[in-house]
Write a protein that holds these residues in place. Sequence first.
Motif, PDB file in Angstrom:
ATOM      1  N   PHE A 185      31.742  18.230 -15.810  1.00  0.00           N
ATOM      2  CA  PHE A 185      30.287  18.213 -15.843  1.00  0.00           C
ATOM      3  C   PHE A 185      29.706  17.601 -14.576  1.00  0.00           C
ATOM      4  O   PHE A 185      30.170  16.566 -14.096  1.00  0.00           O
ATOM      5  CB  PHE A 185      29.785  17.422 -17.050  1.00  0.00           C
ATOM      6  CG  PHE A 185      30.091  18.076 -18.366  1.00  0.00           C
ATOM      7  CD1 PHE A 185      29.161  18.895 -18.987  1.00  0.00           C
ATOM      8  CD2 PHE A 185      31.332  17.895 -18.968  1.00  0.00           C
ATOM      9  CE1 PHE A 185      29.452  19.515 -20.189  1.00  0.00           C
ATOM     10  CE2 PHE A 185      31.632  18.505 -20.169  1.00  0.00           C
ATOM     11  CZ  PHE A 185      30.689  19.328 -20.784  1.00  0.00           C
ATOM     12  N   ARG A 190      22.497  22.760 -11.834  1.00  0.00           N
ATOM     13  CA  ARG A 190      23.059  24.088 -12.113  1.00  0.00           C
ATOM     14  C   ARG A 190      23.674  24.696 -10.854  1.00  0.00           C
ATOM     15  O   ARG A 190      24.778  25.253 -10.896  1.00  0.00           O
ATOM     16  CB  ARG A 190      21.966  24.997 -12.666  1.00  0.00           C
ATOM     17  CG  ARG A 190      22.477  26.355 -13.116  1.00  0.00           C
ATOM     18  CD  ARG A 190      21.437  27.080 -13.950  1.00  0.00           C
ATOM     19  NE  ARG A 190      20.153  27.200 -13.270  1.00  0.00           N
ATOM     20  CZ  ARG A 190      19.033  26.600 -13.663  1.00  0.00           C
ATOM     21  NH1 ARG A 190      19.040  25.820 -14.732  1.00  0.00           N
ATOM     22  NH2 ARG A 190      17.910  26.773 -13.003  1.00  0.00           N
ATOM     23  N   GLY A 202      29.978  22.585 -16.637  1.00  0.00           N
ATOM     24  CA  GLY A 202      28.620  22.500 -17.150  1.00  0.00           C
ATOM     25  C   GLY A 202      27.804  21.483 -16.381  1.00  0.00           C
ATOM     26  O   GLY A 202      28.291  20.833 -15.454  1.00  0.00           O
ATOM     27  N   THR A 251      20.885  20.477 -22.566  1.00  0.00           N
ATOM     28  CA  THR A 251      21.548  19.830 -21.432  1.00  0.00           C
ATOM     29  C   THR A 251      20.851  18.548 -20.990  1.00  0.00           C
ATOM     30  O   THR A 251      21.114  18.054 -19.895  1.00  0.00           O
ATOM     31  CB  THR A 251      21.606  20.799 -20.237  1.00  0.00           C
ATOM     32  OG1 THR A 251      20.266  21.165 -19.846  1.00  0.00           O
ATOM     33  CG2 THR A 251      22.384  22.049 -20.572  1.00  0.00           C
ATOM     34  N   LEU A 309      27.555  23.208 -22.356  1.00  0.00           N
ATOM     35  CA  LEU A 309      28.247  24.244 -21.590  1.00  0.00           C
ATOM     36  C   LEU A 309      27.591  25.599 -21.820  1.00  0.00           C
ATOM     37  O   LEU A 309      27.353  26.003 -22.953  1.00  0.00           O
ATOM     38  CB  LEU A 309      29.721  24.312 -21.992  1.00  0.00           C
ATOM     39  CG  LEU A 309      30.593  23.125 -21.583  1.00  0.00           C
ATOM     40  CD1 LEU A 309      31.944  23.224 -22.269  1.00  0.00           C
ATOM     41  CD2 LEU A 309      30.767  23.074 -20.071  1.00  0.00           C
ATOM     42  N   GLN A 310      27.316  26.315 -20.726  1.00  0.00           N
ATOM     43  CA  GLN A 310      26.756  27.661 -20.853  1.00  0.00           C
ATOM     44  C   GLN A 310      27.811  28.634 -21.346  1.00  0.00           C
ATOM     45  O   GLN A 310      27.524  29.565 -22.093  1.00  0.00           O
ATOM     46  CB  GLN A 310      26.189  28.122 -19.501  1.00  0.00           C
ATOM     47  CG  GLN A 310      24.961  27.338 -19.063  1.00  0.00           C
ATOM     48  CD  GLN A 310      24.433  27.824 -17.735  1.00  0.00           C
ATOM     49  OE1 GLN A 310      25.190  28.067 -16.800  1.00  0.00           O
ATOM     50  NE2 GLN A 310      23.120  27.968 -17.651  1.00  0.00           N
ATOM     51  N   THR A 320      31.540  28.517 -23.173  1.00  0.00           N
ATOM     52  CA  THR A 320      32.456  27.618 -23.867  1.00  0.00           C
ATOM     53  C   THR A 320      33.764  28.316 -24.197  1.00  0.00           C
ATOM     54  O   THR A 320      33.761  29.426 -24.726  1.00  0.00           O
ATOM     55  CB  THR A 320      31.825  27.104 -25.167  1.00  0.00           C
ATOM     56  OG1 THR A 320      30.569  26.493 -24.865  1.00  0.00           O
ATOM     57  CG2 THR A 320      32.720  26.079 -25.838  1.00  0.00           C
TER      58      THR A 320
END
Length: 336
Positions: A75, A114, A146, A172, A204-205, A207
């Motif tokens: 992350f 991002r 993420g 997020t 997480l976009q 997973t």
Amino acid sequence: MTPSDIPNMMSETVLFPVPQRLAQKSPVAVLIPEDISATAVPPFESRPDVIGWHSVRVCGKEIDFALLLPGIGLFVIEVKDWKHGNIKSTGPADFTLRTEQGEESKTSPYVQARECGFKVREEIQREPLLCHSSGPKKGKPILPVGHVVVFANIPRKKAQADLYVPQLDPQTTLFEEDLANDGPYLANPKEGLKNFLEFARRALQVTFPAPPLSGPQIEAIKKRVFSDSVIKMADPTQRRQTRKVGEVAMDHLQEKYAREIGGGPRLLKGVAGSGKTLVLLQRAIYKAKYDPSAKRILFTCYNLSLANHVRDMVGHNVPEDRRARITVKPFFWTTG
């Protein structure tokens, strides 16, 4: 050094409250560096494979935090200390802030986090060790990436009551309440850790299960993503004209101590080959590259051959315009 030798990691800071206190509080988890203002909190279950980096350069850009959660992902964490009244308006790309100098437009922290996450994902995909080697996912990363945004001084209820709430992604985002001792993550250690890991999965976009990472895979992540965890060096036993320059990734403890060494006398102990010279060299390199006040750095070592080797490594790792900041001399040179 055994896991029990590693100091307890304690924290009370707006910069890294939840990830640090939940994931890194274990006596055998690693936070790099560890020297953030601290207050003791109850210990959580042992997680020696959890790693957190503070004020770290990721793909060449300094970010607030990076957190590696085994089985979940890596992350990028962007932290803002803005207060509720600072934000006038938000958009997909920019936030407008009220400051003492007037209104200022800032890049959205979500865009910052991002975009950094995208770069990390691209670097991981370039490394065969970090991608599936066969099957339908061949060539795809084995590790999800993420991002998380932290508004340490903005209460969730106030944010939700304002017009800019559509731009604050609840999946997020962590708010002031999330960082409180009586909040959802810190009030109950066992449930808090479970809740935080669930939040991380939701953030997480994309997973998918992340397998345990081997030593070589963690080393590959450092070389690809965390450039300051790596030292370029050549084999001193080879002829100078034909030496090949390679990369050595520091282990977590070496990296942690290199980042933590401050002013005043310090004693660094370790057996032969444990990396004491690398730790001190990395500290000198870091100061020369990033600390404008470090105009003169003296690195001394026991003999002339080692001094020549260290001088070579300085040349490989410090930009040419800053190499003169580091002087490398054998110890007996200092005695006249």
